[in-house]
Every structure is written in C-alpha cells, then in structure tokens.
Scaffold this active site. Structure first.
Site, PDB file in Angstrom:
ATOM      1  CB  CYS A  65     -10.356 -32.413 -11.562  1.00  0.00           C
ATOM      2  SG  CYS A  65      -8.839 -32.117 -11.778  1.00  0.00           S
ATOM      3  CB  ALA A  66     -15.038 -28.884  -8.521  1.00  0.00           C
ATOM      4  N   GLY A  80     -20.033 -32.996  -8.760  1.00  0.00           N
ATOM      5  CA  GLY A  80     -20.713 -34.031  -7.984  1.00  0.00           C
ATOM      6  C   GLY A  80     -20.461 -34.380  -6.942  1.00  0.00           C
ATOM      7  CG  ASP A  93     -13.348 -27.904 -14.402  1.00  0.00           C
ATOM      8  OD1 ASP A  93     -13.353 -29.003 -13.621  1.00  0.00           O
ATOM      9  OD2 ASP A  93     -13.274 -27.669 -15.191  1.00  0.00           O
ATOM     10  CG  ASP A 114      -8.537 -17.105 -13.590  1.00  0.00           C
ATOM     11  OD1 ASP A 114      -7.645 -17.330 -13.292  1.00  0.00           O
ATOM     12  OD2 ASP A 114      -9.136 -16.040 -13.934  1.00  0.00           O
ATOM     13  CG  ASP A 128     -13.209 -37.325 -10.668  1.00  0.00           C
ATOM     14  OD1 ASP A 128     -12.919 -38.348 -10.489  1.00  0.00           O
ATOM     15  OD2 ASP A 128     -14.494 -36.525 -10.398  1.00  0.00           O
ATOM     16  CB  CYS A 188     -14.899 -43.375 -14.425  1.00  0.00           C
ATOM     17  SG  CYS A 188     -14.929 -41.315 -15.375  1.00  0.00           S
TER      18      CYS A 188
END
Length: 405
Positions: free
Chosen positions: A232-233, A237, A256, A283, A301, A354
């Site tokens: 899930c780039a 970051g 992603d 895709d 992530d 997060c």
C-alpha cells in the site's frame, strides 16, 4: 498582534471551503497560500496555523459561539472571534466583530473545558469509541496529545547524505534542527518553516516524515539485495526509506490501487536517488496474484482511520464516521489475508497502521493468526504500539510476522 483584513478574509474563505464544501484542509491551505505572492512567511504562517487551529477546535468554538453547521459567513466570523478572544488578540473595529461578548466567551470556555468531548473538541461517537477501546485513562491522555500541533520531523536520506551533514547543510540555510534520541535518521525542526524551498530538499537530502513513521521500515528488517513488496505504497514515504535501508540494492515493488500516487512516488524516488523501486498500479487482481510466494519481505501499511495522526490532520475528526471505521476493519482483514500470500516461506511481513485503536491493530493481527487459513502459516515475532501521549509523535502500530519455512 494586529489583524490584517486580507489575511483574516483569506482565513474565512479557507474555512468555508473546509467546513461547507468538505475539502481537505491541507489542500485548501496550499491553494489559499498561492493567492497573493506578496505575503511573507509570517502572513502564510498566520493563515495556515489559524485555519488549522479553528478546524482542530471546531466543536468547542461552535458551542461557545452558539452556531451550527452549515456555517454561513457570519458564523465563520463568530468562530474566528472566539479563536482571537481566547488568544487575547485585540479585535479591530470592523463590522464583523461588532459587540463581541469577550467575558461570555471566556466564561463558556471555562465551563465547557470541564467536559472532555468539548475540551478536546471531538464528536460524541469518537469519544465513546476511544474510551471503550483504550480505557478512560489512556484515552484522556491520548486525545489531549493528538490535539497538540505536530512537530516537523525530517528523515535524512542516507542514499545521499548523513544526518549530521544534513543538519549542517540546513543550518547554512538558517534552519535549525535537533537529533532525536532513539531515531537513527530523524531531525526535529526547532521552528516551523517551509523546508520544501531549501536546496537540501531539492537535492534529495531529506523527506518530511514523522518520527513514528520512520520506525516502520526499520521494523521490517530488510537487507540489501532482498526482494521487498510495499503493498500500500501510496506516495512512497516508507518505500523511499526502504530503498535507503537497502542501499539501492535488490528490488522494491511498490503497489497501490491509486496510480496517481505512484506517479508522485516516481517523482520523489528520482529526487531521492532511489533506483531500486518498481511501481505497479493494482488495476486487476492479477498484479497481486503474480507476486504470491515471491517476496523476502512484505510491508502492509494498511488503510486505517488515521486516529494516530489527528495532530497533523485535524479535519479527519469531522470527516470520519463510525460506519467508515466498521467497514475499514473488514477491509483491513481482507488486505492482511490477501497480501500475506506474497511472503515466501521463511520471509517476514510487517502489518502497520497510523491508528491507536486495538480493533485496527493487535486484534486484526490476532484474528489473522487464529481465524484465517493463511494466518496459520505465520507466527508473530514482535509488535509495537506507539502512543502520541508517550512520545510526542504520531500514534502508530506495527507487527512483525514470519512465514513458516
């Protein structure tokens, strides 16, 4: 402090976009600051910090001002009036500020500050959820910490420089920073400033990245030469951090579902001098299936509520809804089960968010290990929960899992 009409009006316009047109605060502020080239750094700081402040304390200020959404222009000025009065800023003799009840504002602030949902300016459901998941004592401290303005943290890009050299280069550009104990490549700015204008940034010497976020790539235990998949780039970051830790050796496949984010990652990678990143947009389901069983390391992530980063995204308090979190928890479970299949036997995976909610974190990992077919092939090596109230940085969670050989 003397209030200037053009700055106050720009602030009101920005608040209108955020509250009434449901725009993201960071994007609105970015656009607003382009309005007048004559504005200096103080003018820009005033607009950005005032907007963020009023967004952060929206519920409290609206209660004091006795206004309800949708806010018309007069109501937005009333919110601004509360903000200015509580900061002891003298209001100019403008029609918008006529008859400000200064004493009543301060009195209402004192009484509402005794009730947590007003004091911390959060929706009822968020207060109830936080207390339920973390317990009253921890939630009380955590939500107070998440209402503090986030510090600006840089990560030195070790593909191009060292932390000490970066600090010295920034000092030459009149930006003072301090190292943070326990964080290998982090520097904390003494004062907020536009670091993106510096030559050091243009040369790819650093990225702006919170200290907690900097721990995630290190948690994955990557080594030069490995095949790593960042599932899930986003704009990359953590991908860029992985590239630095791998010394540009090996391969990082950055996937992603949003192709536009991967375009931004390509741009950032070029500036950072990271040459081992292969961006791939998801895709079709084939993109992921082709990777099954091929990676030494996998980073998930995961999409999350973002409840650990409210200090830098205060508008998330008003955009989040309880049903969104319920759906998110289902999505996280699907993501961890699907993407874990990319790990080859003997390989390792990090699941990170997060968020500070156990339902998005340790309970997700527990559910994966106990209740899924794929989870039976893994064991938990260690996990780490980072609370903002304990560190002063973002709230985060990370779990390192190993696939049985």
């Amino acid at each position: 402090m003397r209030l200037h009409r053009n700055l106050v009006f720009a602030t009101i316009d920005a608040l209108n976009e955020i509250f009434n047109n449901n725009k993201y605060a960071d994007k609105v502020i970015e656009q607003t600051l382009k309005r007048d080239k004559r504005w200096g750094s103080r003018d820009r700081s005033f607009i950005a910090e005032t907007v963020y402040d009023i967004v952060r304390w929206k519920r409290l200020y609206a209660e004091i001002a006795e206004v309800k959404e949708p806010f018309d222009r007069e109501n937005l000025f009333r919110l601004f009036t509360v903000w200015a009065t509580l900061r002891g800023i003298a209001l100019p003799d403008w029609p918008q500020f006529a008859g400000t009840p200064t004493r009543r504002i301060k009195g209402k602030f004192d009484s509402l500050s005794k009730i947590r949902k007003y004091r911390e300016s959060i929706p009822d459901w968020m207060d109830e959820l936080g207390a339920k998941e973390l317990g009253e004592k921890v939630w009380e401290k955590e939500i107070a910490a998440l209402n503090e303005q986030a510090p600006v943290i840089l990560r030195a890009n070790t593909l191009k420089t060292t932390k000490d050299n970066l600090r010295s280069v920034l000092k030459n550009e009149e930006i003072i920073s301090e190292p943070i104990k326990g964080y290998k490549n982090a520097l904390k700015l003494e004062e907020r400033g536009n670091v993106f204008r510096t030559q050091a940034f243009k040369d790819g010497f650093f990225e702006v990245q919170d200290a907690s976020s900097q721990l995630v790539a290190e948690f994955l235990e990557v080594e030069p030469g490995m095949r790593v998949v960042d599932t899930c780039a986003g704009a990359g970051g953590k991908t860029l951090h992985l590239a630095a830790l791998m010394e540009n050796k090996g391969q990082i496949i950055a996937t992603d579902i949003y192709g536009n984010k991967l375009k931004e990652l390509k741009r950032r990678a070029k500036r950072a001098g990271a040459h081992n990143i292969d961006p791939r947009a998801i895709d079709t389901t084939k993109v992921i299936k082709k990777l099954y069983g091929t990676a030494d390391r996998v980073l998930i992530d995961s999409p999350c509520s973002g409840l650990g980063v409210l200090s830098r995204n205060p508008d998330a308090k008003w955009k989040l809804q309880p049903e969104f979190i319920d759906n998110l928890i289902k999505t996280q479970a699907e993501i961890i089960e699907t993407y874990s299949r990319i790990v080859k036997p003997g390989g390792k995976m990090v699941y990170a968010t997060c968020s500070v909610l156990p339902s998005e974190n340790e309970k997700q990992v527990e559910n994966f290990l106990k209740n899924t077919e794929e989870g039976k092939n893994f064991r938990l090596l260690r996990d780490q929960k980072i609370l903002s109230s304990e560190t002063g940085f973002d709230g985060f969670y990370m779990a390192l899992l190993e696939k049985k050989a």
